[in-house]
Design a protein around this motif. Structure first.
Motif, PDB file in Angstrom:
ATOM      1  N   THR A  39      -0.148  39.978  76.104  1.00 33.32           N
ATOM      2  CA  THR A  39       1.297  39.747  76.081  1.00 33.32           C
ATOM      3  C   THR A  39       1.985  40.688  75.107  1.00 33.32           C
ATOM      4  OG1 THR A  39       1.093  37.994  74.405  1.00 33.32           O
ATOM      5  CG2 THR A  39       1.054  37.323  76.717  1.00 33.32           C
ATOM      6  N   GLY A  40       1.238  41.623  74.526  1.00 28.22           N
ATOM      7  CA  GLY A  40       1.832  42.597  73.628  1.00 28.22           C
ATOM      8  C   GLY A  40       1.772  42.169  72.171  1.00 28.22           C
ATOM      9  N   ASN A  41       2.084  43.108  71.317  1.00 30.04           N
ATOM     10  CA  ASN A  41       2.007  42.905  69.868  1.00 30.04           C
ATOM     11  C   ASN A  41       3.222  42.127  69.372  1.00 30.04           C
ATOM     12  OD1 ASN A  41       1.743  43.189  67.054  1.00 30.04           O
ATOM     13  ND2 ASN A  41       0.853  45.226  67.243  1.00 30.04           N
ATOM     14  N   THR A  42       2.995  41.077  68.601  1.00 27.12           N
ATOM     15  CA  THR A  42       4.082  40.235  68.071  1.00 27.12           C
ATOM     16  C   THR A  42       4.591  40.700  66.709  1.00 27.12           C
ATOM     17  OG1 THR A  42       2.500  38.741  66.997  1.00 27.12           O
ATOM     18  CG2 THR A  42       3.167  38.199  69.245  1.00 27.12           C
ATOM     19  N   ALA A  43       4.123  41.852  66.251  1.00 23.64           N
ATOM     20  CA  ALA A  43       4.377  42.250  64.861  1.00 23.64           C
ATOM     21  C   ALA A  43       5.851  42.360  64.505  1.00 23.64           C
ATOM     22  CB  ALA A  43       3.683  43.588  64.567  1.00 23.64           C
ATOM     23  N   MET A  44       6.705  42.777  65.468  1.00 24.89           N
ATOM     24  CA  MET A  44       8.121  42.938  65.162  1.00 24.89           C
ATOM     25  C   MET A  44       8.910  41.639  65.305  1.00 24.89           C
ATOM     26  SD  MET A  44       8.646  45.874  63.971  1.00 24.89           S
ATOM     27  CE  MET A  44      10.409  45.690  63.836  1.00 24.89           C
ATOM     28  N   ASN A  45       8.248  40.568  65.707  1.00 24.20           N
ATOM     29  CA  ASN A  45       8.967  39.310  65.965  1.00 24.20           C
ATOM     30  C   ASN A  45       8.558  38.168  65.054  1.00 24.20           C
ATOM     31  OD1 ASN A  45       8.077  40.471  69.062  1.00 24.20           O
ATOM     32  ND2 ASN A  45      10.223  40.520  68.441  1.00 24.20           N
ATOM     33  N   VAL A  46       7.388  38.280  64.444  1.00 19.26           N
ATOM     34  CA  VAL A  46       6.872  37.173  63.653  1.00 19.26           C
ATOM     35  C   VAL A  46       7.737  36.882  62.433  1.00 19.26           C
ATOM     36  CG1 VAL A  46       5.308  38.646  62.302  1.00 19.26           C
ATOM     37  CG2 VAL A  46       4.784  36.215  62.597  1.00 19.26           C
ATOM     38  N   SER A  47       8.413  37.894  61.902  1.00 14.93           N
ATOM     39  CA  SER A  47       9.213  37.684  60.693  1.00 14.93           C
ATOM     40  C   SER A  47      10.320  36.666  60.913  1.00 14.93           C
ATOM     41  CB  SER A  47       9.804  39.011  60.218  1.00 14.93           C
ATOM     42  OG  SER A  47       8.788  39.892  59.800  1.00 14.93           O
ATOM     43  N   ALA A  48      11.015  36.761  62.039  1.00 14.82           N
ATOM     44  CA  ALA A  48      12.097  35.813  62.319  1.00 14.82           C
ATOM     45  C   ALA A  48      11.572  34.389  62.387  1.00 14.82           C
ATOM     46  CB  ALA A  48      12.798  36.183  63.624  1.00 14.82           C
ATOM     47  N   SER A  49      10.359  34.229  62.938  1.00 14.14           N
ATOM     48  CA  SER A  49       9.773  32.888  63.021  1.00 14.14           C
ATOM     49  C   SER A  49       9.402  32.361  61.636  1.00 14.14           C
ATOM     50  CB  SER A  49       8.540  32.915  63.922  1.00 14.14           C
ATOM     51  OG  SER A  49       8.895  33.186  65.258  1.00 14.14           O
ATOM     52  N   LEU A  50       8.780  33.206  60.832  1.00 15.33           N
ATOM     53  CA  LEU A  50       8.411  32.790  59.481  1.00 15.33           C
ATOM     54  C   LEU A  50       9.649  32.427  58.668  1.00 15.33           C
ATOM     55  CD1 LEU A  50       6.083  32.611  57.295  1.00 15.33           C
ATOM     56  CD2 LEU A  50       6.803  34.910  56.630  1.00 15.33           C
ATOM     57  N   LEU A  51      10.711  33.209  58.827  1.00  8.78           N
ATOM     58  CA  LEU A  51      11.920  33.004  58.034  1.00  8.78           C
ATOM     59  C   LEU A  51      12.739  31.801  58.493  1.00  8.78           C
ATOM     60  CD1 LEU A  51      12.988  36.746  57.851  1.00  8.78           C
ATOM     61  CD2 LEU A  51      12.181  35.353  55.925  1.00  8.78           C
ATOM     62  N   GLY A  52      12.550  31.381  59.731  1.00  4.28           N
ATOM     63  CA  GLY A  52      13.330  30.262  60.249  1.00  4.28           C
ATOM     64  C   GLY A  52      14.779  30.610  60.501  1.00  4.28           C
ATOM     65  N   CYS A  53      15.100  31.902  60.550  1.00  4.95           N
ATOM     66  CA  CYS A  53      16.480  32.347  60.709  1.00  4.95           C
ATOM     67  C   CYS A  53      16.790  32.619  62.176  1.00  4.95           C
ATOM     68  CB  CYS A  53      16.713  33.609  59.882  1.00  4.95           C
ATOM     69  SG  CYS A  53      15.836  35.066  60.502  1.00  4.95           S
ATOM     70  N   PRO A  54      18.070  32.718  62.536  1.00  2.00           N
ATOM     71  CA  PRO A  54      18.395  33.083  63.916  1.00  2.00           C
ATOM     72  C   PRO A  54      18.106  34.550  64.167  1.00  2.00           C
ATOM     73  CG  PRO A  54      20.407  32.984  62.611  1.00  2.00           C
ATOM     74  CD  PRO A  54      19.282  32.514  61.715  1.00  2.00           C
ATOM     75  N   ALA A  55      17.680  34.859  65.390  1.00  3.85           N
ATOM     76  CA  ALA A  55      17.391  36.245  65.758  1.00  3.85           C
ATOM     77  C   ALA A  55      17.736  36.457  67.224  1.00  3.85           C
ATOM     78  CB  ALA A  55      15.930  36.580  65.506  1.00  3.85           C
ATOM     79  N   LEU A  56      18.330  37.606  67.498  1.00  2.00           N
ATOM     80  CA  LEU A  56      18.729  37.999  68.849  1.00  2.00           C
ATOM     81  C   LEU A  56      18.103  39.344  69.187  1.00  2.00           C
ATOM     82  CD1 LEU A  56      22.563  37.278  68.925  1.00  2.00           C
ATOM     83  CD2 LEU A  56      21.006  36.691  70.795  1.00  2.00           C
ATOM     84  N   THR A  57      17.737  39.522  70.445  1.00  2.00           N
ATOM     85  CA  THR A  57      17.399  40.855  70.920  1.00  2.00           C
ATOM     86  C   THR A  57      18.299  41.176  72.100  1.00  2.00           C
ATOM     87  OG1 THR A  57      15.653  42.318  71.748  1.00  2.00           O
ATOM     88  CG2 THR A  57      15.499  40.011  72.370  1.00  2.00           C
ATOM     89  N   ILE A  58      18.887  42.362  72.087  1.00  2.14           N
ATOM     90  CA  ILE A  58      19.764  42.795  73.170  1.00  2.14           C
ATOM     91  C   ILE A  58      19.210  44.091  73.758  1.00  2.14           C
ATOM     92  CG2 ILE A  58      21.862  41.624  72.441  1.00  2.14           C
ATOM     93  CD1 ILE A  58      22.727  44.140  70.991  1.00  2.14           C
ATOM     94  N   PRO A  59      19.155  44.203  75.095  1.00  7.72           N
ATOM     95  CA  PRO A  59      18.471  45.328  75.746  1.00  7.72           C
ATOM     96  C   PRO A  59      19.325  46.592  75.797  1.00  7.72           C
ATOM     97  CG  PRO A  59      19.313  43.840  77.407  1.00  7.72           C
ATOM     98  CD  PRO A  59      19.622  43.202  76.069  1.00  7.72           C
TER      99      PRO A  59
END
Length: 461
Positions: A396-416
């Motif tokens: 499913t690909g590398n989660t390295a660029m996304n794990v920080s938002a989960s650890l921080l508990g903060c809101p995060a958006l990705t726009i294409p």
């Protein structure tokens, strides 16, 4: 910047059609039939759906059409087809959790979020594929809608693929590591992981302390409207007020100052991804946005340093918290668990409660470092994934660029708004905890004014 050379699909919004729905120019029934036609046409190859409830969807669209005709829609998403990740319970469809252990299991109840969507008039169209227990093992071989040889990401694989293919305007997802942001980035959709606790996830089989229920949508307005409708009717997780605030997508305010964060994952990013990000950065600076990095602000440097342990810390916390139900599943039938699930259980059984307490203390320290820096900026930006979706459906690909938002508990958006290898790549925005609406405001301006993609904003007409 978003010049995609492979198979491309037009994203299908819904809430921007409000005026046509009110006037009768567009009917929820017509919109649904177009949706079902696209699913019939595309999903035989993409494989985004586990189940499609055509009869139930048609009845819901019929009811919605009557409300719009009478001038009494229940919400801006009345009549919107919404796909549901197959980790979230639905009363009228099985919830298989991406596992042969539970495939076809009918829980006979709606989750809090699904029931709230029905109250808002949404059309619950079907269940979308997920990895095993919304973790890493992909039992379903869902394809990326832009290249069939590549992964759509996970664990919200089907919701991202369905939206990215233009089949539906929105789908529910969940994230504990990178399960909304990464697949949305890979599939060319908007992905939103809200602040921890913002959306009530009762009836969803993801009980981790970093877990969030969020949405993947065709536009920022569709994505926000879906979660706004849920929060208005079901609130947040127990003990949390839930998603708050409103977003004016028609009046966009220029952000004053943005920060660039590299996070734990930057060393894993592709050259093409970094070049796309650099181009976006240059465009934002050209239109007058002040951008600061770790070289300019010691607080950003402290954030990037603290997030160097994001993956190890997250996986250790998740391991302890996932001891149950994996232990009881192992008792039931270990042959129906993937090797990765058995490995996670083994790791949990070697841990102690004292160690878990120490992990939580470390997480709180990282979150405090983040809060200090985030308070100074309208948003912090980075890549939405490490690069283009990798080839192969066994990952499913590398989660390295996304794990920080989960650890921080903060809101995060990705726009294409970026591209790598001729494929979609998201720009990720991270905000202050429990200030999710403000993050949408910043994203709206960046998409429309900064990077010339007003189609990704949408409006509530």
């Amino acid at each position: 910047m978003n010049d995609l050379s492979m198979r491309s699909h037009k994203l299908r919004g819904y809430v921007s059609h409000g005026a046509d729905l009110r006037s009768g120019k567009l009917s929820p029934k017509t919109y649904l039939e177009e949706t079902l036609s696209k699913i019939t046409q595309l999903d035989k190859s993409i494989g985004a759906f586990v189940t499609v409830n055509r009869d139930g969807a048609r009845q819901a669209a019929e009811d919605s059409a009557k409300r719009w005709a009478n001038g009494k829609p229940l919400s801006p998403i009345d009549g919107m087809p919404v796909a549901i990740k197959d980790i979230i319970e639905t009363a009228d469809m099985p919830t298989g959790q991406g596992s042969p252990m539970w495939e076809g299991t009918d829980w006979k109840r709606d989750s809090a979020s699904v029931h709230a969507l029905r109250e808002a008039g949404a059309v619950i169209i079907g269940k979308t594929t997920t990895t095993e227990f919304a973790s890493s093992h992909p039992w379903h071989k869902t394809q990326n809608p832009h290249d069939p040889k590549r992964t759509p990401g996970g664990s919200s694989s089907g919701s991202a693929a369905a939206v990215g293919a233009g089949m539906v305007p929105a789908g529910l997802g969940t994230q504990v590591v990178g399960s909304i942001l990464r697949p949305a980035s890979f599939c060319g959709a908007v992905g939103f992981k809200p602040s921890v606790g913002a959306i009530n996830r009762s009836g969803s089989h993801d009980h981790f302390s970093q877990s969030c229920q969020g949405a993947i949508g065709a536009t920022l307005a569709d994505t926000w409207a879906v979660l706004r409708a849920i929060a208005d009717r079901a609130g947040g997780d127990p003990g949390f007020v839930g998603l708050t605030g409103d977003v004016d997508f028609k009046t966009r305010t220029r952000p004053g100052k943005l920060a660039i964060v590299e996070t734990y994952g930057w060393k894993h990013t592709s050259e093409g991804g970094r070049k796309a990000f650099a181009a976006a950065k240059q465009r934002l600076q050209t239109v007058g946005i002040e951008l600061l990095s770790r070289a300019d602000d010691p607080d950003i440097e402290a954030v990037d340093q603290s997030l160097s342990e994001a993956m190890d810390l997250t996986m250790s916390i998740n391991a302890w918290e996932g001891r149950w139900p994996l232990n009881t599943y192992s008792d039931m039938d270990p042959t129906k668990l993937s090797q990765s699930a058995r490995d996670r259980l083994l790791a949990a059984e070697k841990m102690t409660q004292k160690q878990f307490g120490e992990l939580l203390a470390r997480r709180e320290a990282v979150r405090a470092t983040w809060a200090k820096a985030a308070a100074k900026y309208d948003a912090l930006i980075t890549l939405g994934a490490c690069g283009a979706a990798p080839v192969g459906l066994g990952t499913t690909g590398n989660t390295a660029m996304n794990v920080s938002a989960s650890l921080l508990g903060c809101p995060a958006l990705t726009i294409p708004v970026l591209a790598d290898e001729g494929l979609p790549l998201g720009l990720q925005l991270l905000g202050r905890a429990n200030d999710d609406a403000a993050l949408f405001g910043v994203a709206s301006w960046i998409a429309a004014e900064g990077l010339s993609r007003p189609d990704l904003v949408g409006t509530v007409a």
